[in-house]
Enzyme design. Structure first.
Site, PDB file in Angstrom:
ATOM      1  N   GLU A   1     -31.291  -2.710   8.371  1.00 31.15           N
ATOM      2  CA  GLU A   1     -30.438  -3.810   7.948  1.00 31.15           C
ATOM      3  C   GLU A   1     -30.993  -4.481   6.696  1.00 31.15           C
ATOM      4  O   GLU A   1     -32.185  -4.370   6.386  1.00 31.15           O
ATOM      5  CB  GLU A   1     -30.324  -4.864   9.056  1.00 31.15           C
TER       6      GLU A   1
ATOM      7  N   ARG B   1     -27.470 -13.586  29.498  1.00 34.56           N
ATOM      8  CA  ARG B   1     -28.131 -14.343  30.564  1.00 34.56           C
ATOM      9  C   ARG B   1     -28.253 -15.781  30.117  1.00 34.56           C
ATOM     10  O   ARG B   1     -27.878 -16.141  28.997  1.00 34.56           O
ATOM     11  CB  ARG B   1     -29.532 -13.772  30.826  1.00 34.56           C
TER      12      ARG B   1
END
Length: 668
Positions: A200, A297
């Site tokens: 990236e 989560r």
């Protein structure tokens, strides 16, 4: 709603879930390893089940043991907390197969976001902005190097699996690409069992801003605003806050909208976090943020969101998992004031943040906790041990203020009033970060800590007078009389001369003898081979006030095993005190063994079995309570047994045994 749930975790998050369950009238089952038998979360729960030995692979990662515990106790659902099995889709499948409810997203949602490259391709299809880069399947060096040139250096090589900065390398030049790729792959393989990577664009001034999202099983999805987690060290978050400093209404709308779109793309249910990387070189702009990953989560930093919204995210998790709709629509979710969270760890910033162990002989948090101005999330209390088996987090301190400036002041006060004795902590490092001019101004990015690390970890000496207070405290003369008997009250009285009370302080591996005398009401003298000084000591409601030449100290003092701890304004100092009677006994030749004076690590061993040693020679060095203690021979002798270097020993464990040579002069 559930009547009983099991929490498949430990420490502060287990305690956090239990508190909300208790509020809702839900019974709780804790699980624990052998090392956690007396842990706080075990005592808080209605029931507790042992799931194995201390290592996580034998206990908290044993899905079969956890599910059996839930079934045996009649629990209807399992809350995973964070870490351990919380993002393991196989565990979710096993929970559902057992007829239980997993309090979290579906296994399909976790799988969809589990690999960074696949998640980014999915987000691209959903119209969520993604960092420019290569997220394809081809992994050959020539392909990846070619893609890096197309993207433009500098680039970031990232492992497609896992997180925590493992398998991540910044590359500034094509010449360095191959070596960096090999290193990233090896680390990723070791950490995650998967050496595939993605490439990236490297963001020059990155900020890490994430959005809390929530979905239910009825097709609803909302956001609970953003959190800034830019203060990081080695890609690990250190301080989190909400809302993000400097964010505009336009930026918030674009980012939160993208986050909700991401959650809807995978039909997400429960609490989740969409993490974005932001290019802050020109401030926060709505066209300069990109999706990084999703945490499927509850996050460690969720309390800052709770503080600014006034909502209980664990309660939302429970309600959604029980089949209810989201408690609030987007338009009804409030945003008030500013909140900051710091993570208090048992670690030594001066030694590359080396995790520390030890007994928490004293642990106290700010008085403001009582009125709700400061929130403490912890899974330990005074007397508990920070073991080598688990994350060494002591607590999270969370504050709230009307604005960011007020929250910063509240955090500075909270850190100055936090007291820990028995292990080294990162308290001073956190306090330095909160005072940092850049952070105070909101000019933050993920590189701030690394750029200014030397100043942030510079040793902070406790105020002058700390050693003197420790000596006075160790002498016993500061203890209040227990009766009105004049012979008890007049502790320093003598007919012929001022009584001197000896205190033996261990300093830099050597023993220094100090003599303490009572000179009058609240007046004491301390004599050493170097000098003599006179001090005045007064006792307030909670602290001692010591004054003398160059000394004006307000501090707490307390006896701990083999020493005295002095605490003042968030700083702590530990002084090792040797028992003069034991020293005299050793010098006189009593016993053929040397035992560990406290739990510690054998750092170095100077002699071997069979070696003849002389009185006073250093036999080994024991590191305990982050200090090194030289263990010396009390007199001549031959070594029969000696501890091995690197051994972790308990208090009173045998370190050295000498040969018993009858009446031979070498017997000791």
């Amino acid at each position: 709603m559930f009547s009983k749930i099991l929490i498949a975790n430990r420490g502060e998050i287990a305690c956090r879930v239990i508190r909300t369950a208790q509020k809702l009238g839900i019974s709780t089952v804790a699980v624990y390893s052998d090392a956690d038998a007396h842990a706080l979360h075990v005592g808080m729960a209605d029931e507790a089940v042992n799931i194995g030995p201390a290592p996580v692979t034998d206990s908290y990662l044993r899905a079969d043991h956890i599910i059996k515990a839930a079934l045996d106790t009649g629990a209807e659902a399992i809350h995973p907390g964070y870490g351990f099995l919380s993002e393991n889709p196989g565990f979710v499948d096993a929970v559902v197969k057992a007829g239980l409810v997993f309090i979290g997203p579906s296994a399909d949602s976790i799988r969809a976001m589990g690999l960074k490259d696949a998640a980014k391709r999915l987000m691209e299809k959903a119209g969520v902005p993604v960092v420019p880069g290569y997220h394809g399947e081809a992994q050959e060096l020539v392909v990846l190097a070619s893609k890096a040139r197309e993207i433009g250096y500098p680039v970031l090589i990232k492992a497609r699996a896992g997180g925590g900065g493992k398998g991540m390398r910044k590359v500034d030049s094509p010449d360095d690409f191959a070596e960096a790729l090999g290193s990233a792959r090896r680390e990723a393989k070791s950490a995650f069992g998967d050496d595939r990577v993605l490439v990236e664009k490297y963001i020059a001034k990155p900020r890490h801003i994430e959005v809390q999202v929530f979905g239910d099983n009825h097709g609803n999805a909302v956001h609970l605003y953003e959190r800034d987690c830019s203060l990081q060290r080695r890609h690990q978050k250190v301080i989190e806050e909400a809302p993000a400093p400097g964010i505009t209404a336009e930026m918030r709308e674009a980012m939160t909208g993208a986050a909700v779109k991401a959650a809807q793309a995978i039909k997400y249910s429960g609490a989740g976090t969409i993490e974005f990387i932001v290019d802050a070189t020109e401030g926060l702009r709505p066209d300069r943020f990109w999706f990084m990953e999703m945490n499927t989560r509850l996050q460690v930093e969720h309390p800052v969101t709770e503080m600014v919204t006034g909502l209980d995210l664990v309660e939302w998790q429970l309600r959604v998992a029980a089949g209810e709709k989201l408690p609030l629509a987007q338009a009804n979710i409030p945003l008030n004031g500013h909140s900051i969270e710091v993570r208090l760890y048992a670690e030594d910033p001066a030694k590359s943040f080396l995790p520390a162990t030890g007994t928490l002989y004293h642990l106290a948090f700010p008085n403001a906790v009582k009125d709700g101005a400061v929130r403490v999330e912890t899974g330990v209390r005074s007397g508990d041990e920070i073991s080598p088996f688990y994350d060494p987090m002591i607590a999270k301190l969370v504050v709230h203020g009307a604005d960011r400036a007020a929250a910063l002041r509240a955090m500075q006060n909270a850190l100055s009033e936090t007291e820990v004795a028995g292990t080294v902590t990162n308290t001073a490092f956190l306090a330095a970060l909160v005072r940092h001019p850049g952070f105070a101004a909101g000019d933050v990015d993920t590189g701030l800590i690394d750029r200014d690390l030397a100043g942030l970890i510079a040793p902070v000496a406790i105020e002058a007078g700390a050693k003197e207070l420790a000596i006075l405290f160790a002498s016993g003369l500061l203890k209040r009389p227990v009766s009105t008997d004049p012979w008890t009250a007049l502790r320093g009285y003598s007919h012929h001369a001022t009584l001197a009370y000896p205190v033996m302080l261990e300093e830099n591996g050597a023993i220094t003898r100090y003599e303490v005398s009572v000179l009058g009401d609240e007046r004491y003298g301390i004599s050493s081979p170097a000098d003599t000084q006179e001090l005045r000591v007064r006792h307030g409601p909670a602290t001692w006030h010591v004054t003398g030449k160059g000394i004006n100290l307000h501090a707490k003092a307390m006896t701990i095993p083999h020493g005295v701890a002095v605490l003042a304004k968030g700083a702590a100092a530990t002084f090792s005190v040797a028992d003069p009677f034991l020293l005299a006994e050793a010098a006189g030749g009593g016993g053929d063994r040397l035992a560990a004076p406290m739990p510690g690590l054998v750092k170095s061993v100077r002699f071997a079995v069979g070696d003849q040693v002389k009185k006073g020679q250093v036999l080994l060095v024991l590191e305990a309570m982050k200090m090194e203690h030289s263990i010396t021979a009390p007199h001549d002798g031959r070594i029969a047994e000696i501890a091995s270097e690197g051994t972790q020993v308990k208090e009173k464990s045998s370190l050295v045994r000498f040969e018993d040579a009858g009446n031979d002069s070498s017997k000791i």
